[in-house]
Design an enzyme around this catalytic site. Structure first.
Site, PDB file in Angstrom:
ATOM      1  N   HIS B 116       0.689  -1.003   0.094  1.00  0.00           N
ATOM      2  CA  HIS B 116       0.044   0.089   0.101  1.00  0.00           C
ATOM      3  C   HIS B 116       0.877   1.088   0.022  1.00  0.00           C
ATOM      4  O   HIS B 116       0.624   1.953  -0.849  1.00  0.00           O
ATOM      5  CB  HIS B 116      -0.969   0.249   1.245  1.00  0.00           C
ATOM      6  CG  HIS B 116      -1.744   1.243   1.565  1.00  0.00           C
ATOM      7  ND1 HIS B 116      -3.047   1.354   1.103  1.00  0.00           N
ATOM      8  CD2 HIS B 116      -1.561   2.665   1.862  1.00  0.00           C
ATOM      9  CE1 HIS B 116      -3.444   2.539   1.520  1.00  0.00           C
ATOM     10  NE2 HIS B 116      -2.492   3.338   1.916  1.00  0.00           N
ATOM     11  N   HIS B 126      -5.380   7.737  -2.038  1.00  0.00           N
ATOM     12  CA  HIS B 126      -6.088   6.760  -1.417  1.00  0.00           C
ATOM     13  C   HIS B 126      -7.372   6.358  -2.445  1.00  0.00           C
ATOM     14  O   HIS B 126      -7.963   7.470  -3.093  1.00  0.00           O
ATOM     15  CB  HIS B 126      -6.573   7.097  -0.238  1.00  0.00           C
ATOM     16  CG  HIS B 126      -5.640   6.762   1.287  1.00  0.00           C
ATOM     17  ND1 HIS B 126      -5.792   7.704   2.068  1.00  0.00           N
ATOM     18  CD2 HIS B 126      -4.483   5.821   1.164  1.00  0.00           C
ATOM     19  CE1 HIS B 126      -4.608   6.939   2.650  1.00  0.00           C
ATOM     20  NE2 HIS B 126      -4.040   5.949   2.105  1.00  0.00           N
TER      21      HIS B 126
END
Lengths: 85, 403
Positions: B116, B126
Site C-alpha cells: 500500500h 487513497h
C-alpha cells in the site's frame, strides 16, 4: 461518552483534520468550527469510506475511525486542491 | 482509484531499507518488501532494485514517534505507516511500534502495508473502492492477497500496461508473466456472450452478471481478475439475477423472480429480499430487464413483449396506461436479456447481440455496422468474435454465415 471503547469527539475531529477533511483548526479562533462545516466534513469522510452519509458522528463512523490505517491524507489529489482565486 | 498528480519519469527505481524493524530478521524484511514492490511491477514495466548503500529513489525506514518529518507515529494501532508521493521523494516510513508480522493473522502484515505504501511512493492516492489495496484502512491479513482491478487501473494510468515479460515468479493464480496486457479475452463470455443482467454502479463501474458470477467491464472489454462470485461481493444476493439498475439515490436494486434486493455499493441496505409487488407496485414478477432511461430519468421495466414505466414520485408509480408494447421502442426486440446506459446511450441486449437506442430519434441507431451487433466483440473484447451485424433466428441471434 457516546462511544465507549471508541474515540472521543475531539479525537474524531482531529482525525478529520489529519486526513484532510477539515482545515487545520486555527488556534487564534479558539479552535471553533461551525456545525455546518463539521457536518460537511463528516459527510465527506462517510462518503469516501462507503458509510451511510448522516453528517453525524454515529457509531459506525467512530468504529471506522478507530481502525488502523495509513497515515497519508485521503484528500490529496488534484481535485482536492485549493481553487484559484 | 485516485492519482496524487506526480509520478516517476523513469521506470527503473532503486530503494534502500535504511532502518530495519526491531522485531523481524533483516533478510525476511528484504523478501517481504521485495514482494510488495512486485505487486506493482507485475502490471507495469516498473523495475525495482534494492541497494544497500548510496543514493536511491525510495528510502524505507522503520521509526517510532517523531522521526524528523514532522509527522510523528502514534504507537500501536492508529497510523501504521506513511509514504511520500514521487514529487516529495517517494520515501516510506513504517511505525516500528507496530507488531509487524509475516504470513500471520497476528500483528500487522508487513507485505500488505508495504505494498500500500509503495503505491503512494509511485503516485497513487487513497481509493474509495473498499476492496482496493489503496483503500486507507488496514483490513487484516489476507493470505490470498490479490491486487484489485481498481489498483491495476490506477498504476497503469501512471506507468502504462506491462509490455515486457519479467520472467519473475507469479505471486498468484492470475499473476502471469506473459507479454500480453492484462485486459484480455474472457473465454467464458467469448464462448457464450448471453448474460443475465448488466448495470452501472454508483461508483461508475459497469457490471455483467451471469449465473452465479460477475465481470466488470472497461472501455476495452472485461477487466482483469474477473469473473468473481456474486455472493462473495454482494453478500446475501443470489445468482441468476433477472435485472438490476442503480437509481439517482445511489442505490442499486436487483430483481429475481418475485423478489428484489437493495444495496449501497456492495452492502445490503436493510432487510432484503422484499416482494416486487410491495416495493415496486404495478411491476410484474420475473422481469427481463430494467433501465433508468436517459430520456427522462424514469425507470422502465421490460418483460416479454411489454414494458412498464415506474416513477416513484407519482401515485400510483405506474400509470394505468401501462404496460405498453416494447415495439414502441423502434427497433428494440421483445424478450430482452439486459440493458445498460453507456455514454448517454441506452443499450439493449438479447442473445449474442445488442442494440443502441438513440433518444433523439427514439429508435435503434442507424450505423455501420448496423445493429444488432456482436456483444462478444464490442462489449467483452473478444477479438475472435464477428465485428459486423448479426443475423437473427426465431429464438436467438447467431453469427450470420458470411461472417
Amino acid at each position: 461518552e457516546d462511544n465507549p471503547g471508541l474515540i472521543s469527539q475531539t479525537a474524531a475531529m482531529n482525525y478529520l483534520s489529519q486526513f484532510g477533511y477539515l482545515q487545520p483548526i486555527n488556534p487564534t479562533s479558539g479552535g471553533i468550527i461551525s456545525q455546518d462545516t463539521l457536518s460537511k466534513a463528516i459527510s465527506e469522510f462517510q462518503a469516501f469510506a462507503g458509510l451511510n452519509i448522516t453528517g453525524d458522528f454515529d457509531e459506525e463512523t467512530y468504529k471506522l475511525m478507530a481502525l488502523p490505517r495509513c497515515g497519508v491524507k485521503d484528500k490529496v489529489g488534484p481535485g482536492f486542491g485549493r481553487s484559484k482565486r | 482509484y485516485a492519482l496524487q498528480g506526480s509520478r516517476w519519469r523513469v521506470k527503473k527505481l532503486t530503494y534502500k531499507i535504511s532502518k530495519y524493524p526491531r522485531n523481524l530478521p533483516q533478510h525476511k524484511v528484504d523478501v517481504e518488501l521485495n514482494k510488495a514492490f512486485k505487486v506493482w511491477s507485475e502490471y507495469t514495466d516498473l523495475v525495482f532494485i534494492q541497494k544497500k548503500s548510496g543514493q536511491v529513489h525510495i528510502e524505507i525506514r522503520f521509526e517510532k514517534g517523531e522521526h524528523g518529518d514532522g509527522d510523528p507515529f502514534d504507537g500501536p494501532g492508529g497510523t501504521l505507516a506513511h509514504a511520500y508521493f514521487p514529487v516529495y521523494g517517494g520515501d516510506a516510513h513504517f511505525d516500528d511500534a507496530e507488531q509487524w508480522t509475516i504470513d500471520s493473522f497476528r500483528g500487522t502484515n508487513l507485505f500488505q502495508v508495504a505494498a500500500h505504501e509503495f503505491g503512494h511512493s509511485l503516485g497513487l492516492s487513497h481509493s474509495d473502492v473498499k476492496t482496493a489495496l489503496m483503500a486507507p484502512f488496514y483490513r487484516g491479513y489476507e493470505p490470498y492477497f490479490t491486487l484489485d482491478d481498481d489498483d491495476i487501473q490506477g498504476i497503469q494510468a501512471l506507468y502504462g500496461k506491462k509490455l515486457v515479460s519479467t520472467g519473475g515468479i507469479p505471486s498468484g493464480p492470475r499473476y502471469t508473466t506473459t507479454t500480453s496486457p492484462p485486459s484480455e479475452e474472457d473465454s467464458e463470455l467469448c464462448t457464450d456472450p448471453r448474460v443475465d443482467t448488466m448495470f452501472n454502479s454508483a461508483e461508475g463501474h459497469m457490471y455483467v452478471f451471469k449465473g452465479d458470477r460477475y465481470w466488470r467491464l472497461t472501455a476495452d472489454g472485461v477487466a482483469v481478475g474477473y469473473p468473481k462470485y456474486i455472493s462473495h461481493s454482494w453478500k446475501g444476493l443470489p445468482g441468476n439475477i433477472d435485472a438490476a439498475f442503480t437509481y439517482k439515490n445511489g442505490k442499486t436494486y436487483f430483481f429475481k423472480g418475485s423478489k428484489y434486493w437493495r444495496y449501497v455499493g456492495k452492502r445490503m441496505d436493510g432487510d432484503y429480499p422484499k416482494e416486487i409487488s410491495e416495493g415496486f407496485t404495478g411491476i410484474p414478477d420475473n422481469i427481463d430487464t430494467v433501465t433508468v432511461w436517459t430520456g427522462n430519468g424514469k425507470i422502465y421495466f421490460y418483460k416479454g413483449t411489454k414494458f412498464w414505466r415506474f416513477d416513484p414520485a407519482q401515485k400510483p408509480p405506474v400509470k394505468n396506461t401501462y404496460p405498453k408494447l416494447t415495439s414502441n421502442w423502434e427497433g428494440v426486440p421483445d424478450n430482452l436479456d439486459a440493458s445498460i446506459v453507456y455514454r448517454g446511450y441506452t443499450y439493449f441486449f438479447k442473445g449474442n447481440a445488442y442494440y443502441r437506442f438513440n433518444d433523439r430519434t427514439f429508435s435503434v441507431d442507424v450505423a455501420e455496422p448496423a445493429f444488432p451487433r456482436s456483444t462478444a466483440y464490442w462489449w467483452f473484447g473478444c477479438r475472435s468474435a464477428t465485428k459486423g451485424t448479426l443475423g437473427e433466428t426465431d429464438e436467438q441471434l447467431v453469427t450470420s454465415s458470411n461472417q
